[in-house]
Each structure stands twice: as C-alpha cells, then as structure tokens.
Write a protein that holds these residues in place. Sequence first.
Motif, short mmCIF file in Angstrom:
data_model
loop_
_atom_site.label_atom_id
_atom_site.label_comp_id
_atom_site.label_asym_id
_atom_site.label_seq_id
_atom_site.Cartn_x
_atom_site.Cartn_y
_atom_site.Cartn_z
N TRP A 1 0.80 -1.22 0.00
CA TRP A 1 0.00 0.00 0.00
C TRP A 1 0.83 1.27 0.00
CZ3 TRP A 1 -4.91 0.35 -1.15
CH2 TRP A 1 -5.68 -0.81 -1.07
N GLY A 2 2.15 1.15 0.15
CA GLY A 2 2.98 2.35 0.21
C GLY A 2 2.68 3.17 1.45
N ILE A 3 2.29 2.49 2.53
CA ILE A 3 1.97 3.21 3.76
C ILE A 3 3.09 3.04 4.77
CG2 ILE A 3 -0.53 3.19 3.52
CD1 ILE A 3 -0.64 0.69 5.19
N ASP A 4 3.03 3.85 5.78
CA ASP A 4 4.08 3.88 6.79
C ASP A 4 3.97 2.67 7.72
OD1 ASP A 4 6.18 4.95 8.06
OD2 ASP A 4 5.27 6.92 8.34
N THR A 5 5.08 2.36 8.41
CA THR A 5 5.00 1.32 9.43
C THR A 5 4.14 1.82 10.59
OG1 THR A 5 7.08 2.21 10.21
CG2 THR A 5 7.19 0.15 9.03
N VAL A 6 3.49 0.90 11.26
CA VAL A 6 2.62 1.28 12.37
C VAL A 6 3.48 1.50 13.62
CG1 VAL A 6 0.79 0.46 13.91
CG2 VAL A 6 0.63 0.07 11.44
N ALA A 7 3.32 2.66 14.24
CA ALA A 7 4.08 2.96 15.46
C ALA A 7 3.38 2.28 16.63
CB ALA A 7 4.16 4.47 15.66
N GLN A 8 3.66 0.99 16.81
CA GLN A 8 2.94 0.21 17.82
C GLN A 8 3.19 0.72 19.24
OE1 GLN A 8 4.09 -3.65 15.58
NE2 GLN A 8 2.53 -4.29 17.03
N PHE B 1 19.41 7.70 -8.41
CA PHE B 1 18.07 8.21 -8.71
C PHE B 1 17.07 7.42 -7.88
CE2 PHE B 1 14.30 9.42 -11.00
CZ PHE B 1 14.60 10.67 -11.52
N ILE B 2 16.29 8.15 -7.08
CA ILE B 2 15.38 7.47 -6.15
C ILE B 2 13.93 7.79 -6.51
CG2 ILE B 2 14.60 7.40 -3.74
CD1 ILE B 2 17.54 7.99 -2.95
N VAL B 3 13.13 6.74 -6.62
CA VAL B 3 11.68 6.93 -6.81
C VAL B 3 10.98 6.29 -5.61
CG1 VAL B 3 11.73 7.02 -9.32
CG2 VAL B 3 11.51 4.81 -8.17
N LEU B 4 9.72 6.62 -5.44
CA LEU B 4 9.01 6.15 -4.25
C LEU B 4 8.06 5.00 -4.53
CD1 LEU B 4 10.20 8.90 -3.42
CD2 LEU B 4 8.21 9.23 -2.01
N PHE B 5 7.79 4.78 -5.82
CA PHE B 5 6.97 3.64 -6.21
C PHE B 5 7.65 2.96 -7.40
CE2 PHE B 5 3.78 6.38 -4.22
CZ PHE B 5 3.21 5.48 -3.34
N GLU C 1 16.98 3.27 -7.40
CA GLU C 1 16.35 2.59 -6.27
C GLU C 1 14.92 3.07 -6.06
OE1 GLU C 1 20.33 2.07 -3.49
OE2 GLU C 1 19.12 3.89 -3.32
N CYS C 2 14.14 2.19 -5.44
CA CYS C 2 12.82 2.58 -4.96
C CYS C 2 12.87 2.52 -3.43
CB CYS C 2 11.76 1.62 -5.51
SG CYS C 2 10.15 1.88 -4.78
N TRP C 3 12.59 3.65 -2.79
CA TRP C 3 12.62 3.70 -1.31
C TRP C 3 11.19 3.68 -0.81
CZ3 TRP C 3 16.80 6.22 1.99
CH2 TRP C 3 18.06 6.04 1.41
N THR C 4 10.90 2.75 0.08
CA THR C 4 9.55 2.73 0.65
C THR C 4 9.57 3.43 2.01
OG1 THR C 4 9.91 0.61 1.71
CG2 THR C 4 8.99 0.56 -0.50
N LEU C 5 8.39 3.69 2.53
CA LEU C 5 8.30 4.47 3.76
C LEU C 5 8.91 3.77 4.96
CD1 LEU C 5 4.78 6.05 3.57
CD2 LEU C 5 6.96 7.20 3.51
N ASP C 6 8.89 2.43 4.94
CA ASP C 6 9.42 1.71 6.10
C ASP C 6 10.94 1.57 6.02
OD1 ASP C 6 9.44 0.03 4.00
OD2 ASP C 6 8.43 -1.63 4.97
#
Lengths: 410, 158
Positions: A47-54, B85-89, B107-112
């Motif tokens: 989903w491209g969402i953030d990790t949950v801050a448990q 070069f970094i993309v997010l998806f 690279e693709c960087w995800t939020l986590d």
Amino acid sequence: MRLAFVDLVFTWPPAGGAPLDLYHTAKGLQQLGHDVHLFFAHDTRNWGIDTVAQDKLPFPSTGLDFTPATYTPANVPGAFREVVDAWRPDVVFICFGFFMKPFVIEALAHYPTVSRYYAYEPACPRDYRIFKNDNTCPNNYLTTPDACRKCMLDFFAMDIRRGAQVAYTRELLATRAYAPSYYERCLRALDTLDAAIVYNHIGKAHLEGFHDNVLVVPGGVNADEFPATPPPVRGGDDKAIILMTGRATDPSKGFGIVLDVGEALYKERQDFQIWVTYPDGKHDSEWLKAIGWLDNAHIAPYYQQADICVVPSFWEEPFGIVAVEAMATGRPVCVSRVGGLQEIVVHGETGFIHDRFDREALKRHLAALLDSPDLRRRMGEAGRRRVVEHYDWRRVIETHYPPLLESLAP
Amino acid sequence: MSAREKICVFYSIRHNFERVLENVRKRMPHAAITAMVPKGYAITARERSWVNDIVETERDKYTVKDIGAFFRLLRLARAGRYDRFIVLFASARHRILAGASGARVCECWTLDGHIVPLSRHALSVPIRLLCDAAVGRLWYWRAWLSVHRRRVRPRERR
C-alpha cells in the motif's frame, strides 16, 4: 470482555479517519474495563503506507507481515484466524479493509463478529465513496451487482491491463472480486455478522434488507482537545476569518465552490478572509490564504482564530469530523447536505446546510453569519453543546457500545 | 565517483515525499540531494531543509498520450548527471524514468526504510513492461468474460 480489533489497512500515526476511529473506539472500550487487542495487516510495500508505530498505541497490538505476493485469500484469512484464535476473544470487531474483508469475516465467523464500515464499502467495489461523475452513484453492489461489476471493471481496466500496479487493483484480482462467487461471498459474510456499524443513515439504507442489525454509530472528537473559546472580537479593519479545513486538495471536498463563493462575496463586501488547508501559496489572493496541510494535532488554534467554518463537500461524507471539530471549538459551520454532515449540523441552530453545489445558498449563509456576530456566537455555543452531548468520544462509546456488547455476550 | 554523491529524489505524494527525503538525508548526510517536483509544487520548509536543490518538472501530470513531454522529463533527469536516482513507487513509469536517468544506482525507497534496487539494464524495463502487460491482459479478459458472460442474480432485500 476480550475484544479483538482486526484491521487490514491500519496506519498509525493515522493516515485517515478509519484508523482514528478504531483508535478511539478501542481506547474507549479499554477505559470501560475491557481487554483490547489490535491485529493488523502489516503491508507497507503493498500500500505504500508507513510502518505502524505500535509503541504509540495505548493497547497491545500484533502486526501480521504480508507482501504483495502473500496478500491473497489463501494466506490472509488463515493468518488472522490463527493469531485471533490464540488470543481467544469474546467479540471480534472487523474494521477497515477492502476486497479481502469478506474472507476475513468468514474466517472469524466462529466468534460474535461486528463489522465497522468507514465509508460505503459494501455498496461500491469501485469507490467506497459511492462517488461517480462528481455526484453520488445511485447504484448499490448488493442490489445491482452486474452494473457495479461492469463499472468496476471499466474503471480499473487500464491498471489491470498494465499488470495491476496499484495495490487496490492487485487486491481486486487476488480476491476475484469481479466474479459472481465474490458477490455470494459478500452476502455470506454479511449473514455471519452479528452486527454491522455504519456512520450514517445512507450507509444503513445500503444494508437494509441484507442485515438485520445495522447500527448507526457516529465518530467523535475529544471535546477537551478542541476547547470552546469565545469568538474573536473584530473591529476596524480586522477581517472575519472563514476557515475550510480537511483535505482541500481533494476535488470532492468542494474547494472549487469556496473559490467561486469567495470571489462573488468579495465583490460585495471585503470584511472577510478565507483560510484553506491548501498547500502553501496556492491560490493566495486578497481574500484567500492557503495555510498548508495541518494535521489533527495542529488544527485547534486555527479553529480558535476562525469566525466561521465551511465544509462544502460534494460526496456523501460518512461522518464529517472537521465540522464536529469546528463545532466543539464553538464556531458556526456551513455544510453541504451530504452524508453525515446533514446529521451533525442542525440547520439554523448550529450552522447552515446548503444543497450540494448551491453556491448562492452558501453565499447567503456566509453573508448572514458575517453580518451578525451575535448569530455566530449563538450558533457556536449551540454547536459546542451538541458536540458535548453527542460527539465527544467518551459519550459515543458509552452510549453505543455497552448495549451492543451486552447483546453479544456469550 | 565524485566526492559528494549527487542524488535525485523524484516526487510522490507529499506525506511519502517528506518521509523519504528525511530518510535519504539521514542515511546520506553529505550527499547533494535534489528534489525533483512537479510544476507549481509548493515545497514545504521541512522538505526544503533536507535538500540542496529543487528542480521543477515541466508539468504537474504526465499522460501516456503526450510522449513528447515525457521525453523532455527524461532529458531533465539525465541533465542532472545524478549518481543515484530514487523513486518512491516501483511503477513502470518510475522504472523507466529511473533507468533512463543515467544514474549508476536506481532505487525505490519505501516508507518503512526498505530499499528496492531497480535494474539499470536498458532492456529490463521494456521486458518487464511487456511481461506485466501480457499477464495483465490475460487477467483483464478473464475478468471481462466473467463480468459480461456470467450474470449475478441479486438477492432480494428481506
């Protein structure tokens, strides 16, 4: 009681109203003395969402790791069943989720189960806002499944043909939500539920005749976080502030209407300024100020500075939390006659309601409020009272959940 | 390799963009970071604090029909001579953009904080696109047949 909350797209910090609602409901029930545990799908890559801050949650939680490849009906329901069974709840609340939700409901059907719907998910597989061509779609998947299946396929055709790049489309294909069998599964899932909770009477109407126990439970705010403050005293060149909050960049929230009405009103009078939570600098003019996105934690001072709040959404807002926040602060609100907004605001008492797209009516209502500080004060006070009586989280939980849990008690 | 790595982070939705810019700056504090943002994008003070440079693209949205604008975007990406070069998806378009940027690392960087390496091989993107499209079309026709040939009898309201 031991209450399990299951959520398939949970985010914390919250990325929308659904996780916020779950958080307050679970926390409120915990404060009433229940054991609460959250089980959520930990699926950031899909989903491209953030990790949950448990660590920031006040109740224990368990995240189940999935990837786009493992988020399938073969894995997800079983995984939830395993962890929920290990915890042995008395009641399971099944919260936000899309196409996978009926599978999970069925997997947990051996418990008393309650499904919370945050928009109009059962009625539309294409867009849970039932929003189509800038208006409310008259169809309902439960009553017009073929029309809705076609609409869904047409809408997602391009992404499906490209190989399903978007998480929502991937889930659609993984669950075969286009198939007749999926319709049957949705009905079976509804049959197994002990109760379904919706935000407003439109959501209830969708489910009527398909489930016998549909409850309308509004969302809420913590009234303490939005303390009532006296309206600003204006004098001389000090202009009244009309505030529009929320995701103003979303066209269905009606920012276009605010632009039209503001422009027309400014030709007649220059004693106001409109502040909008739009990205900084965009559309700024003599009468319009974009104040940028403000999250829940930073919005309260803006309500306090405002004289009037406006929520001109086009779509059937399930709840309309920004109107409640404004009312809690003691501000009159002008809202459109949609979804939950028309149930929150009492026309002529806590604010004004105009028909969707009716720019003239909104302009008239704003002018009436700008003309009369006394009217603003009276409506603001009535709004605050209404929030404290009906929409304070503590009141929402105490009013609606104990009777429900009592009816589900083993 | 230059003493100071040149990194381009291509814009995605604001919340994700902010987080990834922050992550990139934390992991590579000495890099020269460029934020490539859509035309008219109002960059926030937080975003600005993590980047050295901001480059605006010609448009705020790119459609498949306007291939010329997309080629100009590719030229813009190459002109920066970025090392990374970094993309997010990891969508097809982002893969093409990253691969065509000429950067040594895509690279693709995800939020986590997960980093997915993207191939720089000239043929990898079109091959992958073709495979995705072939599989996608099979799925589509399967769904189309189901929707148009198999009717659902709706249940009557009780």
